[in-house]
Design an enzyme around this catalytic site. Structure first.
Site, PDB file in Angstrom:
ATOM      1  N   SER A 260       0.822  -1.209   0.000  1.00 17.02           N
ATOM      2  CA  SER A 260       0.000   0.000   0.000  1.00 17.02           C
ATOM      3  C   SER A 260       0.861   1.266   0.000  1.00 17.02           C
ATOM      4  O   SER A 260       1.696   1.420  -0.867  1.00 17.02           O
ATOM      5  CB  SER A 260      -0.963  -0.051   1.185  1.00 17.02           C
ATOM      6  OG  SER A 260      -2.045   0.780   0.931  1.00 17.02           O
TER       7      SER A 260
ATOM      8  N   HIS B 258      -7.472  -5.797   0.693  1.00 23.02           N
ATOM      9  CA  HIS B 258      -6.267  -4.992   0.804  1.00 23.02           C
ATOM     10  C   HIS B 258      -5.369  -5.449   1.953  1.00 23.02           C
ATOM     11  O   HIS B 258      -5.596  -5.100   3.111  1.00 23.02           O
ATOM     12  CB  HIS B 258      -6.726  -3.550   1.040  1.00 23.02           C
ATOM     13  CG  HIS B 258      -5.645  -2.538   0.943  1.00 23.02           C
ATOM     14  ND1 HIS B 258      -4.999  -2.260  -0.226  1.00 23.02           N
ATOM     15  CD2 HIS B 258      -5.094  -1.721   1.884  1.00 23.02           C
ATOM     16  CE1 HIS B 258      -4.102  -1.316  -0.017  1.00 23.02           C
ATOM     17  NE2 HIS B 258      -4.144  -0.968   1.261  1.00 23.02           N
TER      18      HIS B 258
HETATM   19  C1  GTR Z   1      -5.318   4.624   2.042  1.00 26.04           C
HETATM   20  C2  GTR Z   1      -4.778   5.439   0.900  1.00 26.04           C
HETATM   21  C3  GTR Z   1      -4.086   4.556  -0.067  1.00 26.04           C
HETATM   22  C4  GTR Z   1      -3.203   3.532   0.605  1.00 26.04           C
HETATM   23  C5  GTR Z   1      -3.704   3.049   1.944  1.00 26.04           C
HETATM   24  C6  GTR Z   1      -2.714   2.325   2.834  1.00 26.04           C
HETATM   25  O1  GTR Z   1      -6.057   5.292   2.950  1.00 26.04           O
HETATM   26  O2  GTR Z   1      -5.855   6.082   0.299  1.00 26.04           O
HETATM   27  O3  GTR Z   1      -3.403   5.328  -1.018  1.00 26.04           O
HETATM   28  O4  GTR Z   1      -1.919   3.973   0.688  1.00 26.04           O
HETATM   29  O5  GTR Z   1      -4.211   4.052   2.694  1.00 26.04           O
HETATM   30  O6  GTR Z   1      -1.532   2.659   2.902  1.00 26.04           O
HETATM   31  O7  GTR Z   1      -3.137   1.372   3.486  1.00 26.04           O
END
Ligand code: GTR
Length: 387
Positions: free
Chosen positions: A228, A369
């Site tokens: 991420s 995610h």
């Molecule tokens: C979210 C963000 C993403 C991603 C994520 C993370 O809130 O919008 O770009 O980086 O965090 O790092 O888990």
């Protein structure tokens, strides 16, 4: 949230999945109006790898620095390393564990970072390694988020540090690495200078500097990995420092592996509003203007060529845009071809859990995610092939 809104949202999610999966991805550069990595700013075409190495790569890197991430300072810092703890028999003899204190000084400022390294005892030293900054931090002792044992059992060392030592995640540039490089009177980066993602990437590069002195780690076989936001940082570190022989981006999404122009999930405006400190100030000019950017993320992947790079997506991770991630892996291909390498070697999105492992690797796995054990195993399969 009221009932109607919730129903609409649920419906949205329900219909999103089949659309992602069933659509045949035959898009060409023209469909998205993607800038072509192999056309110079002057309009001429790059005809061989020497032109790429000598000129075009630098042009593209400058565009990313100027418009997206901001330039990472290259001025040297004074670095001091001290081993604060070493246990040759950690994890029931599976690994040697080392904790290293890194002190970085410049211009009267100083930061300290702690690096934790596990080296497998059953492989020939120096060992190949994965290095990355975990996204969450509850102290070294509670670092259970990464499957240390499993990685060690597969013969890889694993090195991590706390991202906050290089830059805490806040819109405040008075702490972390930035002040080391301020000119007189400066208290935040200029429009084209590094934000927080740049500072995390710089931190990874500082860890790489340390490995040059550690005879247990094979500097020629280091993969930089991140999930991420840390996947964005891992890509940017891999682009800026070719001592990383392999680069791995897990669900890195917007400003990571996903194309801006494919416009699914997080947009430039959303990331700039949610995390105003992550990218450079110039990047805010591109809110709602992704088509005006002189680059797109397939060109970021291309900057890693000819080194192997692996992009991991997840089926339900709409926010990180799995299709946009696949497309940038695919459209980086022509630059790999210049080096006689295959690139991704696939035209359409693979099936779920069916990884592609050419010099560019890609998978879309089941689920949401996260950096899962499935992902780690694929990255290690890829490292078994290319590291
Ligand atoms: C979210 C963000 C993403 C991603 C994520 C993370 O809130 O919008 O770009 O980086 O965090 O790092 O888990």
């Amino acid at each position: 949230m009221n009932k109607l809104k919730r129903t609409v949202l649920n419906l949205g999610l329900k219909y999103m999945k089949p659309r992602i999966l069933d659509k045949k991805l035959q898009y060409t550069i023209k469909d998205y109006n993607l800038p072509n990595p192999l056309i110079f700013e002057s309009g001429e075409e790059v005809i061989d790898k020497n032109q790429w190495i000598e000129k075009r790569r630098a042009e593209i890197l400058r565009l990313f620095e100027e418009n997206v991430y901001g330039k990472i300072p290259t001025e040297a810092v004074e670095a001091k390393y001290s081993i604060i703890n070493e246990d040759k028999n950690d994890l029931d003899g599976l690994a040697t564990k080392k904790a290293v204190k890194i002190t970085l000084k410049r211009g009267g400022q100083q930061i300290n970072a702690k690096l934790l390294i596990y080296i497998p005892n059953n492989v020939k030293r120096p060992a190949p390694a994965f290095v990355g900054l975990p996204n969450w931090w509850r102290g070294f002792k509670k670092l259970k988020l990464w499957p240390f044992k499993h990685v060690l059992q597969r013969g890889y060392a694993l090195a991590t540090a706390r991202f906050g030592d290089f830059d805490p995640n806040s819109d405040d540039f008075s702490n972390g690495a930035h002040p080391l490089f301020y000119k007189e009177g400066q208290n935040r980066p200029l429009e084209n200078e590094w934000g927080t993602i740049g500072a995390w990437a710089w931190g990874l590069i500082q860890l790489m500097n340390y490995f040059e002195f550690d005879s247990d780690i094979d500097q020629k076989r280091i993969a930089v990995i991140g999930h991420s936001r840390m996947g964005k940082a891992a890509l940017w570190a891999g682009v800026n420092d070719d001592r990383f022989s392999m680069v791995i981006s897990n669900n890195s999404g917007c400003c990571g592996a996903a194309l801006f122009r494919s416009k699914r999930g997080e947009t430039i405006k959303r990331i700039n509003e949610g995390f105003p400190h992550w990218l450079c100030a110039n990047f805010k000019k591109f809110n709602r203007r992704e088509f005006d950017l002189p680059i797109d993320q397939h060109m970021l992947i291309a900057l890693i060529a000819p080194r192997p790079v692996y992009i991991g997506s997840a089926q339900d991770d709409f926010w990180a845009d799995p299709i946009g991630e696949f497309l940038s892996a695919k459209h980086a291909g022509p630059v790999y071809n210049l080096f006689g390498k295959t690139g991704l070697g696939a035209e359409i999105l693979p099936k779920i859990n069916e990884p592609i492992m050419n010099t560019i690797g890609y998978h879309i796995r089941q689920g949401g995610h996260k950096l899962s054990l499935y992902d780690w195993d694929r990255y290690m399969d890829f490292a078994d092939l290319y590291l």
